[in-house]
Design an enzyme around this catalytic site. Structure first.
Site, PDB file in Angstrom:
ATOM      1  N   LYS A 100       2.368  -3.373   7.303  1.00 29.59           N
ATOM      2  CA  LYS A 100       2.568  -3.519   5.852  1.00 29.59           C
ATOM      3  C   LYS A 100       3.993  -3.089   5.496  1.00 29.59           C
ATOM      4  O   LYS A 100       4.653  -3.730   4.670  1.00 29.59           O
ATOM      5  CB  LYS A 100       1.551  -2.681   5.068  1.00 29.59           C
ATOM      6  CG  LYS A 100       0.117  -3.200   5.122  1.00 29.59           C
ATOM      7  CD  LYS A 100      -0.061  -4.590   4.531  1.00 29.59           C
ATOM      8  CE  LYS A 100       0.140  -4.660   3.035  1.00 29.59           C
ATOM      9  NZ  LYS A 100      -0.177  -6.006   2.491  1.00 29.59           N
ATOM     10  N   THR A 150       0.824  -1.202   0.000  1.00 32.89           N
ATOM     11  CA  THR A 150       0.000   0.000   0.000  1.00 32.89           C
ATOM     12  C   THR A 150       0.864   1.261   0.000  1.00 32.89           C
ATOM     13  O   THR A 150       1.999   1.240   0.496  1.00 32.89           O
ATOM     14  CB  THR A 150      -0.899   0.001   1.258  1.00 32.89           C
ATOM     15  OG1 THR A 150      -1.500   1.280   1.401  1.00 32.89           O
ATOM     16  CG2 THR A 150      -0.114  -0.293   2.536  1.00 32.89           C
ATOM     17  N   ASP A 151       0.294   2.351  -0.484  1.00 34.64           N
ATOM     18  CA  ASP A 151       1.003   3.639  -0.427  1.00 34.64           C
ATOM     19  C   ASP A 151       1.116   4.154   1.011  1.00 34.64           C
ATOM     20  O   ASP A 151       1.897   5.074   1.283  1.00 34.64           O
ATOM     21  CB  ASP A 151       0.324   4.682  -1.321  1.00 34.64           C
ATOM     22  CG  ASP A 151      -1.141   4.954  -0.991  1.00 34.64           C
ATOM     23  OD1 ASP A 151      -1.686   4.350  -0.043  1.00 34.64           O
ATOM     24  OD2 ASP A 151      -1.747   5.797  -1.687  1.00 34.64           O
ATOM     25  N   GLU A 152       0.342   3.561   1.934  1.00 40.84           N
ATOM     26  CA  GLU A 152       0.362   4.059   3.321  1.00 40.84           C
ATOM     27  C   GLU A 152       1.694   3.835   4.015  1.00 40.84           C
ATOM     28  O   GLU A 152       1.955   4.419   5.064  1.00 40.84           O
ATOM     29  CB  GLU A 152      -0.752   3.397   4.144  1.00 40.84           C
ATOM     30  CG  GLU A 152      -2.116   3.747   3.626  1.00 40.84           C
ATOM     31  CD  GLU A 152      -3.227   3.348   4.575  1.00 40.84           C
ATOM     32  OE1 GLU A 152      -2.959   3.181   5.774  1.00 40.84           O
ATOM     33  OE2 GLU A 152      -4.354   3.205   4.090  1.00 40.84           O
ATOM     34  N   TYR A 180      -1.721  -0.752  11.208  1.00 41.30           N
ATOM     35  CA  TYR A 180      -1.886  -1.393   9.889  1.00 41.30           C
ATOM     36  C   TYR A 180      -0.711  -1.068   8.975  1.00 41.30           C
ATOM     37  O   TYR A 180      -0.031  -1.961   8.457  1.00 41.30           O
ATOM     38  CB  TYR A 180      -3.204  -0.949   9.236  1.00 41.30           C
ATOM     39  CG  TYR A 180      -3.234  -1.222   7.742  1.00 41.30           C
ATOM     40  CD1 TYR A 180      -3.234  -2.517   7.240  1.00 41.30           C
ATOM     41  CD2 TYR A 180      -3.215  -0.165   6.812  1.00 41.30           C
ATOM     42  CE1 TYR A 180      -3.231  -2.772   5.867  1.00 41.30           C
ATOM     43  CE2 TYR A 180      -3.209  -0.404   5.451  1.00 41.30           C
ATOM     44  CZ  TYR A 180      -3.218  -1.714   4.983  1.00 41.30           C
ATOM     45  OH  TYR A 180      -3.204  -1.962   3.629  1.00 41.30           O
TER      46      TYR A 180
HETATM   47  P1  NAD Z   1      -9.603  -7.385   2.548  1.00 45.04           P
HETATM   48  O1  NAD Z   1      -9.585  -7.154   4.012  1.00 45.04           O
HETATM   49  O2  NAD Z   1     -10.841  -7.100   1.785  1.00 45.04           O
HETATM   50  O3  NAD Z   1      -9.215  -8.895   2.223  1.00 45.04           O
HETATM   51  C1  NAD Z   1      -8.206  -9.581   2.910  1.00 45.04           C
HETATM   52  C2  NAD Z   1      -8.391 -11.073   2.639  1.00 45.04           C
HETATM   53  O4  NAD Z   1      -7.305 -11.771   3.284  1.00 45.04           O
HETATM   54  C3  NAD Z   1      -9.702 -11.653   3.216  1.00 45.04           C
HETATM   55  O5  NAD Z   1     -10.305 -12.491   2.264  1.00 45.04           O
HETATM   56  C4  NAD Z   1      -9.234 -12.431   4.437  1.00 45.04           C
HETATM   57  O6  NAD Z   1     -10.071 -13.549   4.727  1.00 45.04           O
HETATM   58  C5  NAD Z   1      -7.847 -12.880   4.014  1.00 45.04           C
HETATM   59  N1  NAD Z   1      -6.971 -13.132   5.161  1.00 45.04           N
HETATM   60  C6  NAD Z   1      -6.762 -12.330   6.236  1.00 45.04           C
HETATM   61  N2  NAD Z   1      -5.900 -12.919   7.098  1.00 45.04           N
HETATM   62  C7  NAD Z   1      -5.531 -14.098   6.530  1.00 45.04           C
HETATM   63  C8  NAD Z   1      -4.660 -15.136   6.922  1.00 45.04           C
HETATM   64  N3  NAD Z   1      -3.977 -15.070   8.078  1.00 45.04           N
HETATM   65  N4  NAD Z   1      -4.510 -16.192   6.102  1.00 45.04           N
HETATM   66  C9  NAD Z   1      -5.189 -16.263   4.931  1.00 45.04           C
HETATM   67  N5  NAD Z   1      -6.043 -15.312   4.510  1.00 45.04           N
HETATM   68  C10 NAD Z   1      -6.214 -14.240   5.304  1.00 45.04           C
HETATM   69  O7  NAD Z   1      -8.373  -6.540   1.987  1.00 45.04           O
HETATM   70  P2  NAD Z   1      -8.189  -5.787   0.591  1.00 45.04           P
HETATM   71  O8  NAD Z   1      -8.684  -4.406   0.727  1.00 45.04           O
HETATM   72  O9  NAD Z   1      -8.675  -6.655  -0.498  1.00 45.04           O
HETATM   73  O10 NAD Z   1      -6.599  -5.715   0.542  1.00 45.04           O
HETATM   74  C11 NAD Z   1      -5.854  -6.761  -0.075  1.00 45.04           C
HETATM   75  C12 NAD Z   1      -4.387  -6.379  -0.088  1.00 45.04           C
HETATM   76  O11 NAD Z   1      -4.209  -5.162  -0.810  1.00 45.04           O
HETATM   77  C13 NAD Z   1      -3.800  -6.127   1.295  1.00 45.04           C
HETATM   78  O12 NAD Z   1      -2.490  -6.656   1.328  1.00 45.04           O
HETATM   79  C14 NAD Z   1      -3.783  -4.617   1.425  1.00 45.04           C
HETATM   80  O13 NAD Z   1      -2.748  -4.188   2.284  1.00 45.04           O
HETATM   81  C15 NAD Z   1      -3.512  -4.227  -0.013  1.00 45.04           C
HETATM   82  N6  NAD Z   1      -3.981  -2.881  -0.408  1.00 45.04           N
HETATM   83  C16 NAD Z   1      -5.293  -2.524  -0.211  1.00 45.04           C
HETATM   84  C17 NAD Z   1      -5.746  -1.300  -0.673  1.00 45.04           C
HETATM   85  C18 NAD Z   1      -7.195  -0.873  -0.529  1.00 45.04           C
HETATM   86  O14 NAD Z   1      -7.550   0.231  -0.927  1.00 45.04           O
HETATM   87  N7  NAD Z   1      -8.078  -1.708   0.018  1.00 45.04           N
HETATM   88  C19 NAD Z   1      -4.855  -0.422  -1.298  1.00 45.04           C
HETATM   89  C20 NAD Z   1      -3.515  -0.802  -1.464  1.00 45.04           C
HETATM   90  C21 NAD Z   1      -3.104  -2.053  -1.031  1.00 45.04           C
HETATM   91  O1  TDX Z   2     -16.866   6.158   7.661  1.00 40.95           O
HETATM   92  C1  TDX Z   2     -15.788   6.615   7.260  1.00 40.95           C
HETATM   93  N1  TDX Z   2     -15.654   7.963   7.126  1.00 40.95           N
HETATM   94  C2  TDX Z   2     -14.504   8.548   6.691  1.00 40.95           C
HETATM   95  O2  TDX Z   2     -14.437   9.784   6.575  1.00 40.95           O
HETATM   96  C3  TDX Z   2     -14.667   5.767   6.934  1.00 40.95           C
HETATM   97  C4  TDX Z   2     -14.777   4.266   7.084  1.00 40.95           C
HETATM   98  C5  TDX Z   2     -13.517   6.367   6.484  1.00 40.95           C
HETATM   99  N2  TDX Z   2     -13.425   7.716   6.370  1.00 40.95           N
HETATM  100  C6  TDX Z   2     -12.194   8.325   5.817  1.00 40.95           C
HETATM  101  C7  TDX Z   2     -10.888   7.830   6.372  1.00 40.95           C
HETATM  102  C8  TDX Z   2      -9.951   7.971   5.186  1.00 40.95           C
HETATM  103  O3  TDX Z   2      -9.482   9.308   5.086  1.00 40.95           O
HETATM  104  O4  TDX Z   2     -12.172   7.949   4.420  1.00 40.95           O
HETATM  105  C9  TDX Z   2     -10.833   7.703   3.973  1.00 40.95           C
HETATM  106  C10 TDX Z   2     -10.739   6.274   3.453  1.00 40.95           C
HETATM  107  O5  TDX Z   2     -10.875   5.409   4.569  1.00 40.95           O
HETATM  108  P1  TDX Z   2     -10.730   3.811   4.448  1.00 40.95           P
HETATM  109  O6  TDX Z   2     -11.683   3.285   3.437  1.00 40.95           O
HETATM  110  O7  TDX Z   2     -10.745   3.239   5.813  1.00 40.95           O
HETATM  111  O8  TDX Z   2      -9.279   3.670   3.754  1.00 40.95           O
HETATM  112  P2  TDX Z   2      -7.807   4.127   4.203  1.00 40.95           P
HETATM  113  O9  TDX Z   2      -7.666   4.227   5.670  1.00 40.95           O
HETATM  114  O10 TDX Z   2      -7.425   5.305   3.345  1.00 40.95           O
HETATM  115  O11 TDX Z   2      -6.976   2.819   3.723  1.00 40.95           O
HETATM  116  C11 TDX Z   2      -7.320   2.147   2.479  1.00 40.95           C
HETATM  117  O12 TDX Z   2      -6.410   2.443   1.475  1.00 40.95           O
HETATM  118  C12 TDX Z   2      -5.100   1.959   1.614  1.00 40.95           C
HETATM  119  C13 TDX Z   2      -7.371   0.643   2.700  1.00 40.95           C
HETATM  120  O13 TDX Z   2      -8.307   0.337   3.724  1.00 40.95           O
HETATM  121  C14 TDX Z   2      -6.019   0.102   3.025  1.00 40.95           C
HETATM  122  O14 TDX Z   2      -6.069  -1.317   3.113  1.00 40.95           O
HETATM  123  C15 TDX Z   2      -5.077   0.480   1.946  1.00 40.95           C
HETATM  124  O15 TDX Z   2      -3.772   0.110   2.285  1.00 40.95           O
END
Ligand code: NAD
Ligand code: TDX
Length: 332
Positions: A152, A121-123, A148
């Protein structure tokens, strides 16, 4: 490459990736997923059983991981604890899955000599000031803020060390905020869409000025396939689609697209340590590997996502009540 092991393939981005791989390549897929609260087998519904195998299991289970690595050609590692708000409440599972889980996979990659792509992630880069014109690049120093993002960041550093010390053939990608179908209702965009569907007012943390750089999950998938195909071993690639928006703008757009007044939302308690702004410069991926996003237009991608949540209430309804109960216990 012919069979990919996709960890976390029942989660949001992992399941989008499995759909993308099946639709756009001739690779077969084995999904390894523990089906935590964030995993959902229904996200893989409709995929051909002769090309997709599902294994329920934990990435920290070294013997299971070892067995599965022996059956595949390459591994794409999505599995993680992924929600910042949960990491503030209970960090432990983030250490177990994101750190120990990644370590377990790297050891198997080393033993089996498998190509490994790590999803991050960019975080990991921390945040930027709202008025700073800079964007993150592959050279930006790591400076994570939350439990988190620090786990990562730790997992990324493990991958780099296993490349350098043990010659594991790995690449890393750090992507910005994803949106699209199959995203858990705890996350910002699906939470607000499903709130509006349920007649609940959207909830904006603090003033709502925090900026996120949105990319459609399908564009994330095409970027990952590009890196698997042509990425240089040991390299990191940033993935982003120039989609910067502040949270208030996103909520107003959701309300407008759903036929509600643009100001029909509430401000709630801010997130502790809330990162101000993320922004990705993806020039390296675009110039070196020739990748471009297909979803240029955030409002139309968002409109399609709203349609998906309207059409798939059975998918998200079981998680909605508990998610909102958790948030309301925190004043959010
Ligand atoms: P998510 O929480 O929707 O999905 C995570 C999945 O991993 C789930 O299906 C969960 O059951 C599985 N999991 C969790 N712990 C596990 C374990 N110990 N063993 C096996 N499976 C396990 O997450 P997401 O948003 O789809 O993110 C997926 C990946 O992308 C992560 O590595 C996250 O850091 C990265 N990422 C997410 C975002 C975003 O915007 N959501 C952005 C950049 C990177
Ligand atoms: O109810 C809400 N109200 C609100 O203002 C929620 C749930 C979030 N927010 C804000 C927090 C953040 O500034 O919205 C923005 C996005 O929040 P999230 O969806 O929780 O994402 P963020 O914390 O930015 O992280 C996401 O992007 C990077 C993913 O959850 C991570 O897994 C990924 O690494």
């Amino acid at each position: 490459m012919s069979r990919l092991l996709v960890t976390g393939g029942a989660g949001f981005i992992g399941s989008n990736f499995v759909h993308h791989v099946i639709g756009h390549t001739d690779h077969d897929v084995t999904v390894l997923d523990a089906l935590t609260y964030a995993g959902n087998r229904d996200s893989l519904e409709g995929l051909p059983a002769d090309r997709v195998t599902f294994v329920e299991g934990d990435i920290t289970d070294a013997s299971l991981v070892d067995e599965l690595f022996g059956q595949v050609d390459a591994v794409v590692h999505y599995a993680a604890e992924s929600h910042n708000d949960n990491s503030l409440h209970d960090p432990r599972p983030f250490l177990d899955t994101n750190i120990v889980g990644t370590y377990t996979l790297l050891e198997a990659a080393r033993r089996h000599g498998r190509r490994f792509h790590h999803i991050s992630t960019d975080e990991v880069y921390g945040d930027l000031e709202l008025d700073d014109p800079a964007r993150f690049t592959e050279e930006t120093p790591y400076n994570p803020s939350s439990p988190y993002s620090s786990t990562k960041a730790g997992s990324d550093l493990l991958v780099r060390a296993w490349v350098r010390s043990f010659g594991v053939a790995a690449t890393i990608s750090n992507c910005s905020n994803n949106y699209g179908p199959y995203q858990h209702v705890e996350k910002f965009i699906p939470r607000q869409i499903t709130n509006v569907i349920r007649g609940i007012r959207p909830k904006l943390y603090g003033a709502g000025e925090n900026v996120r750089d949105w990319i459609h999950a399908d564009d994330h998938s095409s970027a990952v396939l590009t890196i698997l195909d042509r990425g240089r071993i040991g390299e990191t690639y940033l993935i982003g689609a120039d989609g910067e928006q502040n949270n208030k703008e996103v909520v107003e757009l959701i309300l407008e697209l759903m036929g509600q007044p643009r100001d029909a939302y509430d401000h709630v308690v801010d997130r502790a340590g809330h990162d101000l702004r993320y922004a990705i410069d993806s020039s390296k991926l675009r110039d070196e590997l020739g990748w471009t996003p297909a979803f240029g237009d955030f409002p139309s991608g968002l409109a399609r996502t709203i349609e998906w949540y309207r059409d798939n209430e059975d998918w998200w309804a079981p998680s909605k009540q508990a998610t909102e109960a958790f948030y309301s216990s925190k004043g959010q």
